[in-house]
Design a protein around this motif. Structure first.
Motif, PDB file in Angstrom:
ATOM      1  N   THR A 144     -13.187  12.598 -12.761  1.00 18.90           N
ATOM      2  CA  THR A 144     -13.067  13.598 -11.658  1.00 18.90           C
ATOM      3  C   THR A 144     -13.714  14.870 -11.668  1.00 18.90           C
ATOM      4  O   THR A 144     -14.296  15.224 -12.764  1.00 18.90           O
ATOM      5  CB  THR A 144     -11.561  13.768 -11.280  1.00 18.90           C
ATOM      6  OG1 THR A 144     -10.749  14.842 -12.319  1.00 18.90           O
ATOM      7  CG2 THR A 144     -10.758  12.521 -11.228  1.00 18.90           C
ATOM      8  N   GLU A 192       1.752   1.679  -5.282  1.00 16.47           N
ATOM      9  CA  GLU A 192       2.419   1.612  -6.485  1.00 16.47           C
ATOM     10  C   GLU A 192       3.252   0.751  -6.521  1.00 16.47           C
ATOM     11  O   GLU A 192       4.025   0.533  -5.675  1.00 16.47           O
ATOM     12  CB  GLU A 192       3.161   3.136  -6.503  1.00 16.47           C
ATOM     13  CG  GLU A 192       4.034   3.102  -7.624  1.00 16.47           C
ATOM     14  CD  GLU A 192       3.529   2.921  -9.125  1.00 16.47           C
ATOM     15  OE1 GLU A 192       4.143   2.278  -9.876  1.00 16.47           O
ATOM     16  OE2 GLU A 192       2.542   3.344  -9.263  1.00 16.47           O
ATOM     17  N   ASP A 200       0.891  -1.385  -0.142  1.00 18.11           N
ATOM     18  CA  ASP A 200       0.109   0.007   0.089  1.00 18.11           C
ATOM     19  C   ASP A 200       0.961   1.325   0.028  1.00 18.11           C
ATOM     20  O   ASP A 200       0.504   2.296   0.203  1.00 18.11           O
ATOM     21  CB  ASP A 200      -1.075   0.065   1.106  1.00 18.11           C
ATOM     22  CG  ASP A 200      -0.426   0.000   2.449  1.00 18.11           C
ATOM     23  OD1 ASP A 200       0.800   0.836   2.623  1.00 18.11           O
ATOM     24  OD2 ASP A 200      -1.058   0.190   3.363  1.00 18.11           O
ATOM     25  N   ARG A 247      -3.905  14.626  -8.319  1.00 19.05           N
ATOM     26  CA  ARG A 247      -2.684  13.431  -8.372  1.00 19.05           C
ATOM     27  C   ARG A 247      -1.383  14.257  -8.137  1.00 19.05           C
ATOM     28  O   ARG A 247      -0.898  14.983  -8.996  1.00 19.05           O
ATOM     29  CB  ARG A 247      -2.747  12.751  -9.595  1.00 19.05           C
ATOM     30  CG  ARG A 247      -4.064  12.047 -10.009  1.00 19.05           C
ATOM     31  CD  ARG A 247      -3.890  11.254 -11.252  1.00 19.05           C
ATOM     32  NE  ARG A 247      -2.845  10.239 -11.384  1.00 19.05           N
ATOM     33  CZ  ARG A 247      -3.067   9.135 -11.016  1.00 19.05           C
ATOM     34  NH1 ARG A 247      -4.225   8.543 -10.236  1.00 19.05           N
ATOM     35  NH2 ARG A 247      -2.016   8.081 -10.846  1.00 19.05           N
ATOM     36  N   TYR A 284      -8.640  10.526  -4.754  1.00 22.20           N
ATOM     37  CA  TYR A 284      -9.754   9.827  -4.831  1.00 22.20           C
ATOM     38  C   TYR A 284      -9.582   8.432  -4.826  1.00 22.20           C
ATOM     39  O   TYR A 284     -10.461   7.517  -5.128  1.00 22.20           O
ATOM     40  CB  TYR A 284     -10.581  10.195  -6.217  1.00 22.20           C
ATOM     41  CG  TYR A 284      -9.563  10.092  -7.355  1.00 22.20           C
ATOM     42  CD1 TYR A 284      -9.269   8.783  -7.997  1.00 22.20           C
ATOM     43  CD2 TYR A 284      -9.158  11.204  -8.126  1.00 22.20           C
ATOM     44  CE1 TYR A 284      -8.418   8.567  -8.838  1.00 22.20           C
ATOM     45  CE2 TYR A 284      -8.097  10.863  -9.051  1.00 22.20           C
ATOM     46  CZ  TYR A 284      -7.902   9.838  -9.652  1.00 22.20           C
ATOM     47  OH  TYR A 284      -6.943   9.501 -10.712  1.00 22.20           O
ATOM     48  N   CYS A 285      -8.569   8.168  -4.512  1.00 24.74           N
ATOM     49  CA  CYS A 285      -7.887   6.414  -4.620  1.00 24.74           C
ATOM     50  C   CYS A 285      -8.817   5.750  -3.896  1.00 24.74           C
ATOM     51  O   CYS A 285      -8.997   6.050  -2.487  1.00 24.74           O
ATOM     52  CB  CYS A 285      -6.469   6.507  -4.218  1.00 24.74           C
ATOM     53  SG  CYS A 285      -5.982   4.653  -4.595  1.00 24.74           S
ATOM     54  N   THR A 313      -3.638   4.289   1.375  1.00 22.84           N
ATOM     55  CA  THR A 313      -2.071   3.886   1.120  1.00 22.84           C
ATOM     56  C   THR A 313      -1.359   4.600   2.191  1.00 22.84           C
ATOM     57  O   THR A 313      -1.800   5.418   2.996  1.00 22.84           O
ATOM     58  CB  THR A 313      -1.883   4.913  -0.466  1.00 22.84           C
ATOM     59  OG1 THR A 313      -2.062   6.165  -0.227  1.00 22.84           O
ATOM     60  CG2 THR A 313      -2.389   4.187  -1.585  1.00 22.84           C
ATOM     61  N   ASN A 369       1.375   4.841 -11.605  1.00 25.87           N
ATOM     62  CA  ASN A 369       1.333   6.359 -11.851  1.00 25.87           C
ATOM     63  C   ASN A 369       2.182   6.665 -12.801  1.00 25.87           C
ATOM     64  O   ASN A 369       2.060   7.843 -13.217  1.00 25.87           O
ATOM     65  CB  ASN A 369       1.415   7.043 -10.563  1.00 25.87           C
ATOM     66  CG  ASN A 369       2.377   6.766  -9.698  1.00 25.87           C
ATOM     67  OD1 ASN A 369       3.663   6.652 -10.248  1.00 25.87           O
ATOM     68  ND2 ASN A 369       2.269   6.343  -8.424  1.00 25.87           N
ATOM     69  N   SER A 415      -1.830   5.748 -15.061  1.00 22.00           N
ATOM     70  CA  SER A 415      -2.915   6.425 -14.671  1.00 22.00           C
ATOM     71  C   SER A 415      -2.679   7.770 -14.768  1.00 22.00           C
ATOM     72  O   SER A 415      -1.821   8.647 -14.156  1.00 22.00           O
ATOM     73  CB  SER A 415      -3.209   6.304 -13.181  1.00 22.00           C
ATOM     74  OG  SER A 415      -3.686   4.735 -12.825  1.00 22.00           O
ATOM     75  N   THR A 435      -9.419   8.198 -15.050  1.00 17.59           N
ATOM     76  CA  THR A 435     -10.680   8.325 -13.807  1.00 17.59           C
ATOM     77  C   THR A 435     -11.543   9.691 -13.988  1.00 17.59           C
ATOM     78  O   THR A 435     -10.989  10.628 -13.939  1.00 17.59           O
ATOM     79  CB  THR A 435     -10.161   8.364 -12.363  1.00 17.59           C
ATOM     80  OG1 THR A 435      -9.322   7.162 -12.406  1.00 17.59           O
ATOM     81  CG2 THR A 435     -11.121   8.438 -11.458  1.00 17.59           C
ATOM     82  N   CYS A 463       2.903   4.310  -1.671  1.00 14.62           N
ATOM     83  CA  CYS A 463       2.781   5.031  -2.830  1.00 14.62           C
ATOM     84  C   CYS A 463       3.646   6.309  -2.730  1.00 14.62           C
ATOM     85  O   CYS A 463       3.573   6.723  -1.531  1.00 14.62           O
ATOM     86  CB  CYS A 463       1.312   5.259  -3.145  1.00 14.62           C
ATOM     87  SG  CYS A 463       0.962   5.832  -4.653  1.00 14.62           S
ATOM     88  N   CYS A 496      -3.134  10.558  -4.285  1.00 10.06           N
ATOM     89  CA  CYS A 496      -4.346  10.692  -4.937  1.00 10.06           C
ATOM     90  C   CYS A 496      -5.522  10.854  -4.254  1.00 10.06           C
ATOM     91  O   CYS A 496      -5.764   9.879  -3.432  1.00 10.06           O
ATOM     92  CB  CYS A 496      -4.435   9.717  -6.431  1.00 10.06           C
ATOM     93  SG  CYS A 496      -2.928   9.675  -7.260  1.00 10.06           S
TER      94      CYS A 496
END
Length: 433
Positions: free
Chosen positions: A248, A146, A96, A214, A104-105, A109, A180, A202, A246, A98, A102
């Motif tokens: 957004t 990531e 987890d 992001r 909205y993930c 993380t 990413n 992404s 995505t 990263c 971001c």
């Protein structure tokens, strides 16, 4: 958008500028009516149009079976079951950790939880290949956080997968990574090429759009770095690179322009648009507006020799094949992609890593394969589904959505999205990509 009405208690009639399209929402048969035929249809039967429609199977008489019952009977005749036959792919959640934050993930993380171990990767891959012994293909997707933060595990897993494929007679392995794109090294790019990876980067749009949601952990944008790495991937033979887009708050309202920029400026010809999930118990976007935007973006992609896929294509596929496309949790061969998690856990839903109803150990799944039924969708859960034009394409919320919403009642925006996708696909003439 066209207006619609229920015809003879069985068919959905979409009217637009004097013309119409009729849809059988169970059989997924449709027919176009010109202005004269629309007028003729409204006259006292039998008319020439009534006779022609009857020859095509659109009849005004006969039993008016509840749409939900009729669909379930059709699924039984087709041998389609909401329960997966087996797990044929794993989304392997290595860590987890990263390097980006971001907002909205859907993954929590940088929580400090332990990464996956080599032993856990080995156990998961052994289960995947044993379960699919003698089959054509399995799929492996590296995920995080990531995933390149644990590139060592990716290397280990890919080497092991080749040995397991040979041992169990699996003919091919489809390898992908969702990243990413901000930290690719030469060694990573070479590895992707060696194993013919599909690399999904992404990206949500141009720098001003992408950096709205992001950013690197330090708060800086990573757009220049991502763009350089995308260029390296595109220049590397054996790597197939695309964009995970995505919707957004920063790009909704201009998805077509966003897709145009991704194609023209980044050079990416494959775009997959993620579907909103009901965060906080509800959809956060207008379903009808999103369907229209995805269609406009799709046309931009087609006009530039690119491909853009989204849930919108589910309607195109269903209408093209005259086959229900209800089971969004399953592959076309009725197999399942599941998520392999650190800590000897496997989630039957590859985008929900926390729901206890989905979580099992591999030993539990080996002992009780019937546990796969825990992801099975409840088809058309409410009476209103029986007269919905998207009956055989949506069929109600998925098991994951039901849990997020907190019941079987579909979110109104989800209903609007699927109803709009049906209408768009019926009037469109570009067919499937």
């Amino acid at each position: 958008m066209a207006s619609s009405q229920l015809l003879w208690g069985k068919y959905r009639q979409f009217d637009r500028d004097g013309e119409a399209v009729l849809l059988d929402p169970v059989l997924l048969e449709s027919v176009y009516l010109d202005r004269g035929e629309v007028t003729d249809l409204s006259a006292v039967p039998p008319t020439a149009t009534h006779t022609a429609l009857a020859e095509l199977g659109f009849v005004s008489d006969g039993p008016r079976t509840d749409g939900r019952t009729a669909l379930r009977h059709r699924l039984a005749r087709l041998g389609l079951d909401a329960t997966p036959s087996r797990i044929s792919g794993l989304r392997i959640v290595l860590t987890d950790k990263c390097n980006m934050a971001c907002d909205y993930c859907f993954v929590k993380t940088n929580t400090g939880k332990a990464d996956m171990t080599e032993e856990e990767v080995a156990v998961g891959l052994a289960y995947l290949f044993e379960t699919n012994a003698g089959h054509e293909q399995v799929s492996i997707q590296w995920f995080g956080g990531e995933p390149t933060m644990r590139f060592d595990l990716m290397q280990y897993g890919d080497e092991l997968a080749d040995r397991l494929a040979a041992q169990h007679g699996v003919k091919s392995i489809r390898r992908t990574v969702v990243t990413n794109g901000a930290r690719h090294t030469d060694a990573m790019v070479k590895h992707f090429a060696r194993y013919h990876y599909g690399v999904g980067v992404s990206i949500d749009g141009p720098p001003a759009v992408n950096s709205a949601n992001r950013l690197l952990l330090g708060g800086q944008p990573a757009d220049d770095r991502i763009r350089r790495n995308v260029r390296r991937l595109l220049e590397t033979e054996g790597v197939h690179v695309g964009c995970n887009l995505t919707p957004t708050s920063a790009n909704i309202g201009r998805l077509a322009d966003t897709v145009r920029w991704i194609i023209d400026e980044l050079g990416l010809k494959f775009i997959y648009a993620n579907t909103p999930i009901p965060t906080g118990g509800r959809w956060r976007v207008s379903g009808a507006a999103l369907a229209k935007e995805l269609y406009e973006a799709r046309m931009v992609a087609l006009g530039r020799g690119a491909m853009m896929f989204s849930v919108l294509d589910r309607a195109f596929q269903a209408l093209d094949r005259r086959r229900p496309m209800l089971f969004d949790h399953m592959q076309s061969d009725q197999t399942l992609n599941a998520a392999l998690l650190p800590g000897d856990r496997l989630s039957l839903c590859d985008i929900n890593f926390d729901e206890p109803a989905f979580l099992h150990t591999i030993d539990e799944l080996k002992a009780k394969p019937e546990l796969l039924r825990g992801i099975a969708k409840t088809i058309a859960p409410i009476p209103a589904c029986g007269t919905c034009p998207a009956l055989a394409i949506c069929g109600g919320p998925s098991r994951n959505e039901q849990l997020l919403i907190g019941g079987s009642e579909p979110d109104p925006e989800m209903c609007a999205f699927y109803q709009s996708t049906v209408e768009i696909a019926l009037w469109d003439n570009t067919g499937m990509q």
